[in-house]
Design an enzyme around this catalytic site. Structure first.
Site, PDB file in Angstrom:
ATOM      1  N   GLU B  11     -27.857-105.232  -8.559  1.00 38.75           N
ATOM      2  CA  GLU B  11     -28.267-103.870  -7.831  1.00 38.75           C
ATOM      3  C   GLU B  11     -27.263-102.808  -7.822  1.00 38.75           C
ATOM      4  OE1 GLU B  11     -27.838-107.032  -6.516  1.00 38.75           O
ATOM      5  OE2 GLU B  11     -29.695-107.545  -5.700  1.00 38.75           O
ATOM      6  N   CYS B  58     -34.665-106.240 -13.022  1.00 37.73           N
ATOM      7  CA  CYS B  58     -34.500-106.191 -11.512  1.00 37.73           C
ATOM      8  C   CYS B  58     -35.274-107.547 -10.980  1.00 37.73           C
ATOM      9  CB  CYS B  58     -35.249-104.955 -11.136  1.00 37.73           C
ATOM     10  SG  CYS B  58     -36.297-105.190  -9.521  1.00 37.73           S
ATOM     11  N   CYS B  61     -38.626-106.111  -8.777  1.00 39.95           N
ATOM     12  CA  CYS B  61     -39.863-105.429  -9.230  1.00 39.95           C
ATOM     13  C   CYS B  61     -40.142-105.854 -10.684  1.00 39.95           C
ATOM     14  CB  CYS B  61     -39.685-103.780  -9.475  1.00 39.95           C
ATOM     15  SG  CYS B  61     -39.199-103.228  -7.966  1.00 39.95           S
ATOM     16  N   HIS B  65     -41.878-103.331 -14.364  1.00 42.68           N
ATOM     17  CA  HIS B  65     -40.970-103.005 -15.818  1.00 42.68           C
ATOM     18  C   HIS B  65     -41.591-103.864 -16.775  1.00 42.68           C
ATOM     19  CE1 HIS B  65     -37.273-100.836 -14.230  1.00 42.68           C
ATOM     20  NE2 HIS B  65     -37.267-101.925 -13.143  1.00 42.68           N
ATOM     21  N   ARG B 479     -42.112 -97.415  -5.775  1.00 45.06           N
ATOM     22  CA  ARG B 479     -40.853 -96.559  -5.435  1.00 45.06           C
ATOM     23  C   ARG B 479     -40.912 -95.076  -6.252  1.00 45.06           C
ATOM     24  NH1 ARG B 479     -38.791-101.681  -5.471  1.00 45.06           N
ATOM     25  NH2 ARG B 479     -37.764-102.081  -3.547  1.00 45.06           N
ATOM     26  N   SER B 502     -35.535 -94.709  -8.883  1.00 44.90           N
ATOM     27  CA  SER B 502     -34.409 -94.495  -7.775  1.00 44.90           C
ATOM     28  C   SER B 502     -33.401 -93.590  -8.746  1.00 44.90           C
ATOM     29  CB  SER B 502     -33.693 -95.634  -7.324  1.00 44.90           C
ATOM     30  OG  SER B 502     -34.729 -96.473  -6.480  1.00 44.90           O
ATOM     31  N   CYS B 546     -34.331 -98.265  -4.206  1.00 45.40           N
ATOM     32  CA  CYS B 546     -34.265 -99.735  -5.139  1.00 45.40           C
ATOM     33  C   CYS B 546     -33.019-100.355  -5.384  1.00 45.40           C
ATOM     34  CB  CYS B 546     -35.037 -99.311  -6.634  1.00 45.40           C
ATOM     35  SG  CYS B 546     -35.154-100.856  -7.306  1.00 45.40           S
ATOM     36  N   CYS B 549     -32.746-101.877  -9.084  1.00 43.60           N
ATOM     37  CA  CYS B 549     -32.252-101.008 -10.362  1.00 43.60           C
ATOM     38  C   CYS B 549     -31.372-100.171 -10.369  1.00 43.60           C
ATOM     39  CB  CYS B 549     -33.643-100.062 -10.504  1.00 43.60           C
ATOM     40  SG  CYS B 549     -35.078-101.120 -10.740  1.00 43.60           S
TER      41      CYS B 549
END
Lengths: 158, 567
Positions: B11, B58, B61, B65, B479, B502, B546, B549
């Site tokens: 992250e 990630c 999510c 992706h 997001r 993000s 996020c 990401c």
């Protein structure tokens, strides 16, 4: 009794893939009792809650930062567990520590939680792990199998 | 046992530095302090496999992706997917959005507005009266709230606060009465149960969750067949319908009433947190399988300077990423923007060695790049989607936005704020929770008419591909606008770039000196206590940063990294 064997970590980030790799080796190597669920939990947070709820005992396998030499193996239990995950984060600031705390708040924390971890060397985008951490795979695979045997759910060689 | 200093995952850390003048934020810098450049792993691989890797960008999510990378390959190769694949994808995406938004509201953002310690002082009978006055939700008796209060007290008594640690309990900026706090905490716990229920839809449609396995270039890999046990059949449709209905009822009777109740105590936050005032949405949730942009239920568009009278066309060719203030170098100079097709991910860290107090914000100061559209910073996310749809006269969006604005007795200008961003997420959740059931009805209708196709395999074989191809895959993730760009040469990936939501929102300044959306949104916000900058968290969290990401908000010891300089 239900047991969850949970490998954690990001498969794309070098040594962080350790947990997932141990789980896939265990799956290749053994047949497990129907009471044992093996899972590559990736870096998910709350999505793992339902799996914790169903478990009476939990083994977590993960790469850790223990200020030790890369590849060194640790077994943690009890109060050591939340400490070890104090800042390993996942979804919405929900890391392993938070996941366990939320499960406890809901009254669903498995009665026994054991962590088999390895001191990570490099955590950066890569599909291969460092040689030191790769060498720890085999001993941890065996250690988890022994742990399960101690709980009366010994896996059988495939 | 020795020192324990765990590793953070991909992250990275979000770090906010803010400068205070006269009790207000005069300047702000947003930085992610961890490298991500996973795109380099994809070069040379089979484009049909890209989603197996990108879904691990990630941990959270995974579906988004997968979706974007499959779509970029389909775009490059000119593949049209069957109607059932469109509907299954809409359901997976719709469920991802509502699950994510509810978790965000209750498990991340609520703690910026709700004081748990105050909930312990609430009168359960009065809490029951409050709950019953705003909703028909069944769990609203005094006995129920008393039970919740006792559980929280027992948990706090253990000393292990878990997710409730590190908050600024008792801060003067918390304004809810104890009863509203207790009601919100009860719903925090209910939302934990709720999210487990709704995500079962992913396990059914994805064959597996986490990490659904049924995405496939050309459609989906899960069969649709009323007569097969292993396919999406009538039983599974019935189960999904039950789960979707339960999810919608919770959103209608718990999330939305809570959102309105909490917002009514914080209406001054409609005046803070506005930010850049430019919004971008790629559009998503196709209503037919033509593949056209116009078929998207949430429309594509760009708004500049909060001008709701003018929605511009969005053309992805006008996107460029800058690295003037990011720890990367471009082969043709760091002050020139690069379109993602030509994107480069060469890291060049020039920041201080940790531990350090402040970053050199005149130089490079973040691992996040600065994407720009027409050289303008853009906010992406639920607010962008709702504002663009509202400005385009989207009937359902207009009706729901006007309902919420009316309830709070504020005008459309209130949307451009921290409160507006948080409200837009709730509005979108309600709309998607309702729409999901119609997509399931269409899928069921197709099955009834014997339309069972889920995959278009015409272009599966690489021998059917052109020697060179390029594609843009978009998705409106929870997001915000997510784009994947792929160049395919001789059947393999030659370049792959992802611009995640993000990155748009959390990016640093560009060479023109323009702030990114987080940075701009913080300007002018009053800070009651520089030691406990709760107000910064409110605005940054309103974007739903996020973690996986680009960023997250905690440092190695579990506390948030926010540095405030007082002038």
């Amino acid at each position: 009794m239900k047991v969850l064997v949970l490998g954690l970590g990001n498969m794309l980030m070098g040594d962080d893939a350790f947990g997932g790799k141990v789980v896939s080796r265990l799956q290749e190597r053994y047949h497990f009792s129907e009471h044992v669920l093996l899972m590559d939990g990736g870096t998910l947070g709350l999505d793992l809650l339902p799996f914790l709820e169903d478990a009476d005992r939990l083994v977590i396998i993960d790469a850790l930062q223990m200020q030790a030499e890369p590849g060194r193996i640790f077994r943690l239990e009890g109060e050591e567990v939340p400490c070890a995950f104090a800042s390993k984060l996942s979804v919405h600031q929900m890391g392993v520590q938070d996941l366990l705390a939320v499960a406890e708040l809901q009254g669903n924390l498995p009665q026994e939680v054991v962590v088999w971890g390895v001191q990570a060397g490099t955590i950066e985008p890569a599909l291969e792990m460092s040689p030191e951490v790769t060498r720890a795979l085999e001993p941890v695979v065996e250690a988890v199998a022994t742990e399960l045997a101690g709980w009366g759910v010994a896996p059988v060689a495939a | 046992m020795a020192n324990v200093d765990p590793i953070t995952r991909i992250e990275g850390h979000l770090r906010i530095e803010a400068q205070l003048e006269d009790g207000k934020i005069a300047n702000a810098w947003s930085s992610s302090t961890a490298f991500r450049g996973i795109e380099t792993i994809l070069k040379g691989r089979d484009p049909r496999d890209a989603h197996h890797f990108t879904q691990r960008f990630c941990g959270v999510c995974t579906t988004v992706h997968s979706m974007a990378s499959i779509r970029c390959v389909e775009d490059a190769l000119g593949i049209q997917i069957p109607d059932n694949a469109r509907l299954i994808r809409n359901l997976i995406m719709g469920v991802q959005n509502i699950q994510d938004h509810v978790i965000h509201f209750y498990h991340l953002h609520a703690l910026d507005w709700v004081d748990i310690t105050s909930a312990l002082k609430a009168d359960p009978t009065k809490t029951a009266q409050l709950a019953q006055s705003i909703s028909d939700w069944g769990k609203s008796s005094a006995t129920y709230f008393k039970g919740v209060q006792e559980r929280i007290a027992a948990f706090v008594g253990t000393g292990r606060l878990g997710p409730f640690a590190n908050a600024y309990w008792g801060h003067s900026a918390y304004r809810l009465p104890p009863e509203a706090n207790l009601m919100a905490v009860a719903h925090y716990l209910e939302a934990l149960e709720w999210q487990k229920d709704i995500i079962r839809v992913h396990a059914i449609l994805g064959s597996k969750n986490p990490h659904p396995q049924t995405f496939l270039v050309g459609g989906m890999a899960i069969p649709v067949d009323p007569n097969s046990q292993n396919a999406i059949n009538a039983d599974k449709v019935a189960l999904i319908r039950k789960l979707l209905r339960r999810a919608r009822v919770f959103v209608e009777q718990v999330y939305i009433p809570d959102l309105l109740a909490v917002a009514s105590f914080y209406k001054d936050w409609a005046g803070y947190g506005g930010g850049v005032g430019n919004f971008l949405s790629y559009g998503d949730f196709p209503m037919d399988n033509s593949g056209s942009v116009e078929s998207n239920w949430f429309p594509r568009g760009v708004i500049l300077n909060k001008d709701l009278a003018n929605v511009l066309e969005m053309d992805q060719a006008k996107i460029a990423e800058y690295v003037t203030h990011s720890w990367y170098s471009y082969s043709n100079g760091d002050d020139k923007g690069l379109h993602p097709y030509d994107g480069e991910t060469n890291h060049k860290y020039t920041g201080p060695r940790p531990p350090y107090e402040f970053l050199d914000t005149e130089a490079k100061y973040s691992w996040v790049k600065s994407p720009r559209y027409l050289d303008q910073p853009m906010e992406v996310g639920p607010l962008a989607r709702m504002v663009i749809a509202y400005a385009k006269g989207h009937p359902e969006v207009k009706q729901t936005v006007d309902f919420v604005l009316g309830k709070l007795q504020v005008g459309p200008e209130a949307l451009f704020s921290t409160l507006g961003r948080t409200a837009a997420r709730g509005i979108e959740t309600l709309l998607l929770a309702q729409k999901n059931e119609t997509w399931l009805d269409q899928l069921s209708d197709n099955m009834g008419r014997g339309i069972l196709e889920v995959h278009n395999g015409e272009k599966w074989d690489p021998s059917t591909w052109p020697k060179e191809a390029a594609g843009f895959g978009y998705h409106e993730a929870p997001r915000g606008a997510l784009g994947h760009w792929v160049r395919i040469e001789n059947g393999a990936i030659a370049n792959f770039q992802a611009v995640v939501p993000s990155t748009w929102n959390a990016g640093p300044r560009d060479p023109m000196g323009q702030m990114g959306p987080y940075e701009a949104a913080l300007i002018g916000t009053p800070i009651a206590d520089p030691e406990k900058p709760l107000e910064i968290l409110r605005t940054v969290h309103s974007f739903d940063p996020c973690l996986a990401c680009a960023v997250h908000l905690l440092d190695g010891s579990g506390s948030e990294i926010i540095k405030v300089r007082v002038l």
